[in-house]
Design a protein around this motif. Structure first.
Motif, short mmCIF file in Angstrom:
data_model
loop_
_atom_site.label_atom_id
_atom_site.label_comp_id
_atom_site.label_asym_id
_atom_site.label_seq_id
_atom_site.Cartn_x
_atom_site.Cartn_y
_atom_site.Cartn_z
N HIS A 118 -25.80 8.71 4.90
CA HIS A 118 -26.65 8.76 3.71
C HIS A 118 -27.04 7.35 3.31
O HIS A 118 -26.24 6.41 3.43
N GLU A 119 -28.25 7.21 2.80
CA GLU A 119 -28.76 5.91 2.39
C GLU A 119 -27.82 5.27 1.36
O GLU A 119 -27.52 4.09 1.41
N VAL A 162 -24.60 5.63 0.92
CA VAL A 162 -23.37 5.13 1.53
C VAL A 162 -23.62 3.79 2.21
O VAL A 162 -22.86 2.84 2.03
N ARG A 201 -23.95 1.04 -0.37
CA ARG A 201 -22.67 0.65 -0.98
C ARG A 201 -21.82 -0.17 -0.01
O ARG A 201 -21.19 -1.16 -0.40
N LEU A 202 -21.78 0.25 1.24
CA LEU A 202 -21.01 -0.49 2.23
C LEU A 202 -21.49 -1.93 2.34
O LEU A 202 -20.70 -2.87 2.39
N GLU A 220 -20.71 -4.02 -0.91
CA GLU A 220 -19.28 -4.38 -0.92
C GLU A 220 -18.98 -5.48 0.08
O GLU A 220 -18.26 -6.43 -0.22
N THR A 240 -27.94 -0.57 -8.44
CA THR A 240 -27.06 0.01 -9.46
C THR A 240 -25.57 0.00 -9.06
O THR A 240 -24.76 0.65 -9.70
N ILE A 241 -25.22 -0.76 -8.05
CA ILE A 241 -23.82 -0.85 -7.62
C ILE A 241 -23.28 -2.27 -7.80
O ILE A 241 -22.17 -2.46 -8.29
N HIS A 281 -36.05 5.39 7.11
CA HIS A 281 -36.30 5.85 5.75
C HIS A 281 -37.66 5.34 5.29
O HIS A 281 -38.06 4.22 5.61
N ALA A 340 -17.98 7.02 -2.69
CA ALA A 340 -19.09 6.54 -1.87
C ALA A 340 -18.73 6.51 -0.38
O ALA A 340 -19.59 6.28 0.45
N HIS A 341 -17.45 6.75 -0.08
CA HIS A 341 -17.03 6.66 1.31
C HIS A 341 -16.66 8.03 1.85
O HIS A 341 -15.57 8.53 1.61
N GLU A 351 -17.56 4.23 -12.69
CA GLU A 351 -18.67 3.39 -13.10
C GLU A 351 -19.66 4.22 -13.89
O GLU A 351 -19.98 5.35 -13.52
N VAL A 392 -23.44 4.23 -15.13
CA VAL A 392 -24.74 3.58 -15.00
C VAL A 392 -25.58 3.87 -16.25
O VAL A 392 -25.67 5.00 -16.68
N ARG A 449 -20.22 8.38 -12.92
CA ARG A 449 -21.27 8.27 -11.92
C ARG A 449 -21.46 9.61 -11.21
O ARG A 449 -22.57 9.96 -10.82
#
Lengths: 230, 230, 230, 230, 230, 230
Positions: A135-136, A138, A141-142, A145, A175-176, B135, F108-109, F163, F165, F173
């Motif tokens: 997923h976009e 995920v 976020r990866l 981070e 937003t993360i 995407h 998210a994981h 979190e 938002v 979230r």
């Protein structure tokens, strides 16, 4: 702000178009360089001359600081982008201050994902579950981070710039990132009648007492982004 | 604005339907042509006659400037569109001012992606990751970056026109281009009671002091878009 | 409006349910027919009798004008729809005024895409890129461009009707057509306390000075949509 | 409304939960039956007893009218649903008034699509284009058009009920049907301070002069939905 | 409300977090048990002790009623969930009052779909159409209809609990169930300055006259949710 | 709050960036440790030093409590994350208080899904239905339920951080966890003119009477998050 940010902090600078993100970032390096710091400006998909043009109006002697090796500007093209290489450059160059302009540009390029040990962590386990593409959200976020964690492990103070789209929730395009950094500063326009003014807000600054108010700002030659008391 | 835009700047002109985007773009070239510049108007999926009709109302002598080779209008059909060819035409024609009308039309056509070295940068690395199609957001960003970067490398001042949809966030249809250009001008309607007025705002202009207020505008023969002081 | 629209213009008429789109369209043809024009009303998925019923209340003698060949109503079923055939009919019939009711109905039917040389322009190049199906947004834009470009190349003045959904952005259901036409007229309800009134706004009219205000309207037998001064 | 709807009209009745859609629909048939009409109530996924319970409170003698064959209630299960069969039943039963409760329930069941000559119209042509599944929006529009067109071709006056979700745009759950019917009536709650009142609005009624105001309503035994003058 | 709900009614109880949904549900069973009814509380993914803890604060002697077999609490794990089995348990247990806590938890688990004769109704016919997976919306609607229809066919009065997310449209998380039940009660917070108060609204109650106002509520030992007159 | 939370409760602490989530969580453990509790702080993708830096400003003697084994901080990397292992660690370590920072990072994981007996519950049954990948929403709900259910079965009081938002609905979230926990506390900014203040609200606290008002908060050395009376 005059006193700079706490050493080692990673700050998110999130702003609408034309609010002075680049100038703010350069001002950070410029003030640092004059205090003995060594700064790196990482521009993504933008040219050095365009960045220098903006600083010229502020009447800073960037050229001298660049020649002295106190400030360096590098322009990354996303097709060659690698988090690992970037971190290596910061470390080996001995930079104590870093600006990344911008996180939004990096996040839009999924190839940056390769830097993450995706094969080990995600892909094997996902295959067992379902043949679904990542997923976009995920992937985003990866990457966020990975970038913020990597830069915070280095021995430097950093500003990560994000694009702030009007009337969308959150403090950054993704937003993360605002939850992962040590501090968040936003630059926005506020309309009062037919007048529109640039403003700065410190939304977060870990381990530091700070104003939570809206501060009008102006661009002031010799200074850069000048914060006015309300 | 009377004095034109800074040389070499790439300006985003974003407007609602009927706010005068085409007239503003032509006015830019018309004023330039009378000052010795050479201008190119790139219309996507629109015909030359339709564009000339709009300028006729402004009582400009476009015909003469076109015959003299000071202004050229070309109409691209998306099926033949190529960023490379467009940049080649601008360069070889020696144009110092360019208007692209519109970025929104180009972005809606994914075939324009071919110009980007997608095979090299994205596709190989993505295949290793997941068999996911690109995407839409990534494709859009890649194209916006490619177009704006290409045109800024040329030796010309440019206006890129974008469609602005009412009550949607951002300063362009794509919400990305406003962060990459040197300046942003928006043309919008503002309702006051039952009256509706066209207005212009300079949202961003790098390296330049500019008004940040809302300015009423009118169409004035001989001038074009006429900015009124508030 | 009394004097009609500029010759050759393609006007978008966008309205909420029950605001008089059909009556407005017929009024356009009716007034034209009495001035020697020849008009075609293209209804998609609606029957001739239903349309005539609405005009009957306006006390227009449609029957006579239809018998005289000055106005023709055709009802297209989407499964037989073809842009090429429609344009051929307009051309060969010698129509100088055309109403298409509605663009929204056509856009919802992807088979209309076939008219576009999609095989040549899009599909080949996309295949090389990724095995992704055409995004809905791209298909919509291609169709809107094709229809509006085709009809503007003909020698006629036209009204294209669009559905306007309450509290959604833009001036049409597709949010694209308003940027491509020569003029935009919207018909909407405005609530004032417990009263609700129909209103007309000219949002765009190329090469023409026009009111930008909200005008109350009423249905008036013998006239049709009657625009009241505020 | 007292005088009923124009003969042959297809009316959309769109309401929030608990605003009296079922009572309104039954009232339409009840008044008709007492004037010699023959009415059919088509309930989707609801039981006859539940519907009768609601009418009982209105103190109507439904039982008698049902026994006399003046009103019939049928309960469709979606797995057996077929537009063709439903139209056949209306025709052969000689019904002059029909209520379908609800369109929203039918639209949620894609199997209803089979009634449409999808194989002929859509699928063949789409295959040539791209192996994409039919978009949900297209399927919805096809079904709405098919149902409304079919029922308008019959010799009866009809009410089609739709669910209206709070704070979502449009006048029905699908945002399409309101454009295709002859009339639209909405039933909604309006909050005034801590009081909440049911209201009725006629949003559209083709070929008929009608109030456009908000009318408070009450449930009145012997009458049903009683419209109060403001 | 004091007099309970009409026999056989299926009520949707939709509330924000912390508004007393569980207490309201238990209060319904508690009052019923003291009037000779037999009640079943169906908790999804929650433990009996957690539910009893909440009722304890209300000072109800649940233990005694449970020991007497007048109230039973069962905790379903979704992996064993089956609509058929649940209905069988209600029927064979002779329960006259049922609370399902919550519909939202059930709807999030697609495996519940198996209970529906999906193979018969949907899948065969869809395969002929397109190899598309079932849309999430369709699956949700099928499940909501199945659950509410099943429970209404039983000889009991029921409350179905739904989660109500702040600032999202509709009266339940799914925005469908409120149209299918006999009554809807919502529990929400209303902010007045810096104070926040719990409120109850009866949004729908078929075949019953009821207040449509906002009522403040409090938790009162011995009573449960206590409705205050405005 | 001074008296801590009810024993065994699982509390959701949801906050905007910079509102003191980490300090609030540590304060919970710090006060507990001084009362004989044993606390575990589970940081996801964050380093121990960064967390200690924030607590240092509060002038708490964390070091001593950590050395005494009264508080332990562990930093999980998502690639090694396992719900089972985490629960085992809490149990075997004899912790009576736990903070998880943050649920948003875990959700998210998708690899965390493996902990759930997905093969048994979902996958087999879904395959029979359609070859659809698991919807993101379903995966999220399964994980939230698994984590909160697991932790509530342990013999400890816990805070789960989420979190929040800005300007998005719900109290976390994921918009699900607030319905499953025993209590919800939100930390938000409220703008009053140009001033922005941090505030705390108790949105839910099962089996406990609590204030429902907005309370201003400040960071106070020696205390942590200090709640001011309005």
């Amino acid at each position: 702000m005059e006193g700079g940010f706490p050493k080692g902090h990673c700050i998110l600078l999130s702003g609408a178009p034309g609010t002075g993100k680049t100038i703010f970032g350069m001002q950070f390096l410029y003030n640092g360089a004059r205090n003995g710091e060594k700064g790196l400006y990482v521009a993504v998909n933008e040219e050095i001359d365009d960045i220098l043009l903006q600083t010229k109006v502020m009447e800073w002697d960037m050229k001298k600081l660049i020649d002295l090796g106190k400030i360096k500007i590098i322009c990354l093209e996303m097709k060659d982008f690698s988090i690992k290489n970037l971190m290596k450059e910061i470390k080996e160059g001995g930079y104590t201050m870093v600006v990344i302009d911008s996180l939004s540009a990096i996040l839009a390029h999924p190839m940056a994902l390769e830097d993450i040990d995706i094969s080990f962590t995600l892909k094997d386990r996902l295959d067992r579950l379902a043949p679904s593409p990542i997923h976009e959200g995920v992937a985003t976020r990866l990457l966020v981070e990975k970038i913020i964690t990597s830069i915070r492990r280095l021995d430097c103070t950093s500003i990560i710039i994000s694009e702030l789209v009007e009337s969308v929730g959150g403090m950054s395009r993704d937003t993360i990132s605002e939850f992962l950094v040590d501090g968040v500063i936003t630059l926005q326009y506020v309309m009062v009648g037919i007048e529109s003014n640039r403003n700065l807000m410190i939304r977060k600054m870990r381990a530091t007492a700070h104003s939570e108010n809206i501060h009008p700002i102006e661009f002031k030659p010799g200074v850069g982004v000048n914060v006015l008391m309300p």
